[in-house]
Design a protein around this motif. Structure first.
Motif, PDB file in Angstrom:
ATOM      1  N   LEU A 188     -16.008  16.734   4.075  1.00 32.84           N
ATOM      2  CA  LEU A 188     -15.648  17.691   3.038  1.00 32.84           C
ATOM      3  C   LEU A 188     -14.178  18.002   3.247  1.00 32.84           C
ATOM      4  CD1 LEU A 188     -16.451  19.567   0.704  1.00 32.84           C
ATOM      5  CD2 LEU A 188     -16.993  21.316   2.411  1.00 32.84           C
ATOM      6  N   PHE A 189     -13.345  17.591   2.297  1.00 32.50           N
ATOM      7  CA  PHE A 189     -11.890  17.688   2.420  1.00 32.50           C
ATOM      8  C   PHE A 189     -11.399  18.810   1.509  1.00 32.50           C
ATOM      9  CE2 PHE A 189      -7.493  16.694   1.614  1.00 32.50           C
ATOM     10  CZ  PHE A 189      -7.022  16.205   2.817  1.00 32.50           C
ATOM     11  N   ILE A 190     -10.943  19.896   2.117  1.00 31.40           N
ATOM     12  CA  ILE A 190     -10.530  21.090   1.381  1.00 31.40           C
ATOM     13  C   ILE A 190      -9.013  21.109   1.251  1.00 31.40           C
ATOM     14  CG2 ILE A 190     -10.505  23.612   1.412  1.00 31.40           C
ATOM     15  CD1 ILE A 190     -13.110  23.457   3.065  1.00 31.40           C
ATOM     16  N   SER A 191      -8.543  21.305   0.030  1.00 31.32           N
ATOM     17  CA  SER A 191      -7.095  21.328  -0.184  1.00 31.32           C
ATOM     18  C   SER A 191      -6.780  21.992  -1.516  1.00 31.32           C
ATOM     19  CB  SER A 191      -6.523  19.909  -0.169  1.00 31.32           C
ATOM     20  OG  SER A 191      -5.120  19.919  -0.388  1.00 31.32           O
ATOM     21  N   HIS A 192      -5.573  22.564  -1.597  1.00 32.74           N
ATOM     22  CA  HIS A 192      -5.078  23.058  -2.886  1.00 32.74           C
ATOM     23  C   HIS A 192      -4.230  21.993  -3.575  1.00 32.74           C
ATOM     24  CE1 HIS A 192      -1.665  23.660  -0.179  1.00 32.74           C
ATOM     25  NE2 HIS A 192      -0.904  23.584  -1.261  1.00 32.74           N
ATOM     26  N   ASN A 193      -3.948  20.902  -2.860  1.00 31.07           N
ATOM     27  CA  ASN A 193      -3.062  19.837  -3.339  1.00 31.07           C
ATOM     28  C   ASN A 193      -3.890  18.749  -4.030  1.00 31.07           C
ATOM     29  OD1 ASN A 193      -1.353  17.548  -3.575  1.00 31.07           O
ATOM     30  ND2 ASN A 193      -0.060  18.326  -1.920  1.00 31.07           N
ATOM     31  N   LEU A 194      -3.824  18.704  -5.351  1.00 31.29           N
ATOM     32  CA  LEU A 194      -4.655  17.766  -6.098  1.00 31.29           C
ATOM     33  C   LEU A 194      -4.267  16.314  -5.869  1.00 31.29           C
ATOM     34  CD1 LEU A 194      -4.925  19.725  -9.464  1.00 31.29           C
ATOM     35  CD2 LEU A 194      -6.607  19.564  -7.645  1.00 31.29           C
ATOM     36  N   ALA A 195      -2.979  16.056  -5.627  1.00 29.36           N
ATOM     37  CA  ALA A 195      -2.545  14.684  -5.356  1.00 29.36           C
ATOM     38  C   ALA A 195      -3.149  14.182  -4.056  1.00 29.36           C
ATOM     39  CB  ALA A 195      -1.023  14.619  -5.302  1.00 29.36           C
ATOM     40  N   VAL A 196      -3.214  15.050  -3.060  1.00 28.44           N
ATOM     41  CA  VAL A 196      -3.809  14.690  -1.774  1.00 28.44           C
ATOM     42  C   VAL A 196      -5.296  14.413  -1.938  1.00 28.44           C
ATOM     43  CG1 VAL A 196      -4.467  15.668   0.462  1.00 28.44           C
ATOM     44  CG2 VAL A 196      -2.100  15.845  -0.329  1.00 28.44           C
ATOM     45  N   VAL A 197      -5.981  15.276  -2.682  1.00 30.26           N
ATOM     46  CA  VAL A 197      -7.419  15.102  -2.896  1.00 30.26           C
ATOM     47  C   VAL A 197      -7.705  13.796  -3.620  1.00 30.26           C
ATOM     48  CG1 VAL A 197      -9.414  16.013  -4.140  1.00 30.26           C
ATOM     49  CG2 VAL A 197      -7.979  17.547  -2.796  1.00 30.26           C
ATOM     50  N   ARG A 198      -6.893  13.485  -4.608  1.00 29.62           N
ATOM     51  CA  ARG A 198      -7.116  12.240  -5.342  1.00 29.62           C
ATOM     52  C   ARG A 198      -6.974  11.037  -4.423  1.00 29.62           C
ATOM     53  NH1 ARG A 198      -5.495  10.274 -11.336  1.00 29.62           N
ATOM     54  NH2 ARG A 198      -6.233   8.155 -11.088  1.00 29.62           N
ATOM     55  N   TYR A 199      -6.076  11.118  -3.465  1.00 33.22           N
ATOM     56  CA  TYR A 199      -5.817   9.988  -2.576  1.00 33.22           C
ATOM     57  C   TYR A 199      -6.981   9.716  -1.628  1.00 33.22           C
ATOM     58  CZ  TYR A 199      -3.430   6.994   0.787  1.00 33.22           C
ATOM     59  OH  TYR A 199      -3.084   5.944   1.611  1.00 33.22           O
ATOM     60  N   VAL A 200      -7.654  10.773  -1.155  1.00 30.51           N
ATOM     61  CA  VAL A 200      -8.669  10.569  -0.117  1.00 30.51           C
ATOM     62  C   VAL A 200     -10.112  10.696  -0.594  1.00 30.51           C
ATOM     63  CG1 VAL A 200      -7.114  11.318   1.725  1.00 30.51           C
ATOM     64  CG2 VAL A 200      -8.614  12.994   0.639  1.00 30.51           C
ATOM     65  N   ALA A 201     -10.342  11.399  -1.711  1.00 31.68           N
ATOM     66  CA  ALA A 201     -11.715  11.759  -2.073  1.00 31.68           C
ATOM     67  C   ALA A 201     -12.263  10.915  -3.220  1.00 31.68           C
ATOM     68  CB  ALA A 201     -11.784  13.239  -2.451  1.00 31.68           C
ATOM     69  N   SER A 202     -13.549  10.575  -3.122  1.00 29.88           N
ATOM     70  CA  SER A 202     -14.221   9.849  -4.207  1.00 29.88           C
ATOM     71  C   SER A 202     -14.793  10.807  -5.247  1.00 29.88           C
ATOM     72  CB  SER A 202     -15.344   8.977  -3.642  1.00 29.88           C
ATOM     73  OG  SER A 202     -16.279   9.766  -2.925  1.00 29.88           O
ATOM     74  N   GLN A 203     -15.109  12.031  -4.803  1.00 29.99           N
ATOM     75  CA  GLN A 203     -15.583  13.074  -5.706  1.00 29.99           C
ATOM     76  C   GLN A 203     -14.770  14.336  -5.460  1.00 29.99           C
ATOM     77  OE1 GLN A 203     -19.853  13.811  -5.780  1.00 29.99           O
ATOM     78  NE2 GLN A 203     -20.272  11.768  -4.976  1.00 29.99           N
ATOM     79  N   VAL A 204     -14.725  15.195  -6.469  1.00 31.43           N
ATOM     80  CA  VAL A 204     -14.015  16.466  -6.304  1.00 31.43           C
ATOM     81  C   VAL A 204     -14.799  17.576  -6.990  1.00 31.43           C
ATOM     82  CG1 VAL A 204     -12.575  16.101  -8.357  1.00 31.43           C
ATOM     83  CG2 VAL A 204     -11.795  17.654  -6.562  1.00 31.43           C
ATOM     84  N   ALA A 205     -14.802  18.743  -6.335  1.00 35.20           N
ATOM     85  CA  ALA A 205     -15.385  19.952  -6.911  1.00 35.20           C
ATOM     86  C   ALA A 205     -14.284  20.992  -7.031  1.00 35.20           C
ATOM     87  CB  ALA A 205     -16.525  20.475  -6.038  1.00 35.20           C
ATOM     88  N   VAL A 206     -14.256  21.698  -8.147  1.00 34.52           N
ATOM     89  CA  VAL A 206     -13.232  22.706  -8.408  1.00 34.52           C
ATOM     90  C   VAL A 206     -13.872  24.086  -8.269  1.00 34.52           C
ATOM     91  CG1 VAL A 206     -11.525  23.567 -10.053  1.00 34.52           C
ATOM     92  CG2 VAL A 206     -12.073  21.115  -9.983  1.00 34.52           C
ATOM     93  N   LEU A 207     -13.292  24.906  -7.387  1.00 34.83           N
ATOM     94  CA  LEU A 207     -13.853  26.218  -7.069  1.00 34.83           C
ATOM     95  C   LEU A 207     -12.949  27.306  -7.638  1.00 34.83           C
ATOM     96  CD1 LEU A 207     -16.302  27.351  -5.399  1.00 34.83           C
ATOM     97  CD2 LEU A 207     -14.714  27.565  -3.478  1.00 34.83           C
ATOM     98  N   GLU A 208     -13.522  28.192  -8.432  1.00 40.77           N
ATOM     99  CA  GLU A 208     -12.776  29.327  -8.995  1.00 40.77           C
ATOM    100  C   GLU A 208     -13.591  30.593  -8.801  1.00 40.77           C
ATOM    101  OE1 GLU A 208     -10.836  30.960 -13.197  1.00 40.77           O
ATOM    102  OE2 GLU A 208     -12.561  29.616 -13.225  1.00 40.77           O
TER     103      GLU A 208
END
Length: 250
Positions: A188-208
């Protein structure tokens, strides 16, 4: 190993920090969790490792309730600040050895420390150094090695590149991708940086505000966002959106 959160709620007094969050980290995949500061990302991570009280809902690993007691823990966490997560009075080798679950001879323990350091692309000679003798990027590699020493079934990486210089962020991200491929890690890769998440993650969840407002394949969510909050996050990325999916250089 798959992790599943089912309608998890975390409250502190009358304040609800996580509100019925459901999320799955499939076996052998990296799932990104993004959101602004205060959205509940770190609270979710703490709930998974037993550091935040779960008011309701369930957290299971491979269908079994998580147990947080005992020396060997199935989930390990790597924190944002690699310096504060390492005891400044302990050598690198001592910090890693502390996380090794088995009782090994001195020679076997030193060999295991060397193996783990080499796994994160650090020379085995670093084992005798103190954290202050290493750069920020090297300390974060040690934090990864320490997490892997516990032989976890899943790793939580909480903003692991945000405290690093841009010049070394790429090297750490490349290392994470390499470890995922070679070890089959679930993360589970937590980040505020969307470019970083796109590089490492196959799925993404957006938390608000403690709720997941969008979840899906990383490319779909970041290139064709359905929720206004996701669009706002993308609009805040320097250079606009869509975020380019290109190799991050070390």
């Amino acid at each position: 190993m798959s992790l599943h959160l089912d309608h998890v709620t975390v409250r502190y007094g009358a304040t609800t920090v996580l509100d019925e969050v459901s999320l799955t980290v499939p076996d052998g995949e990296i799932v990104g969790l993004v959101g602004e500061s205060g959205s509940g990302k770190s609270t979710l991570a703490k709930a998974v490792v037993g550091l935040a009280p779960v008011h309701s809902g369930s957290i299971v690993l491979d269908g079994q309730p998580l147990r947080h007691r005992g020396r060997r823990r199935p989930i390990q966490m790597v924190f944002q600040d690699p310096f504060s997560s390492l005891d400044p009075r302990m050598t690198i080798g001592e910090s890693i050895a502390e996380a090794i679950p088995e009782r090994l001879s001195r020679a076997d323990r030193r060999a295991e420390i060397a193996r783990l350091l080499e796994l994160v692309h650090l020379d085995a000679g670093r084992a005798d150094q103190l954290p202050r003798q290493l750069s920020g990027g090297q300390r974060q590699r040690v934090a990864l090695a320490r997490a892997l020493a516990g032989r976890p079934r899943l790793v939580i990486a909480d903003e692991v590149t945000s405290a690093l210089d841009v010049s070394v962020q790429g090297a750490v991200l490349n290392l994470i991708r390499e470890m995922q491929r070679e070890l089959g890690l679930s993360m589970l890769f937590i980040s505020h940086n969307l470019a970083v998440v796109r590089y490492v993650a196959s799925q993404v969840a957006v938390l608000e505000g403690g709720r997941i407002v969008e979840h899906g394949a990383t490319t779909d969510v970041l290139e064709r966002p359905q929720h206004d909050y996701t669009r706002q996050l993308l609009a805040a990325v320097p250079g606009g959106h869509p975020i380019p999916n290109k190799e991050i250089r070390a």
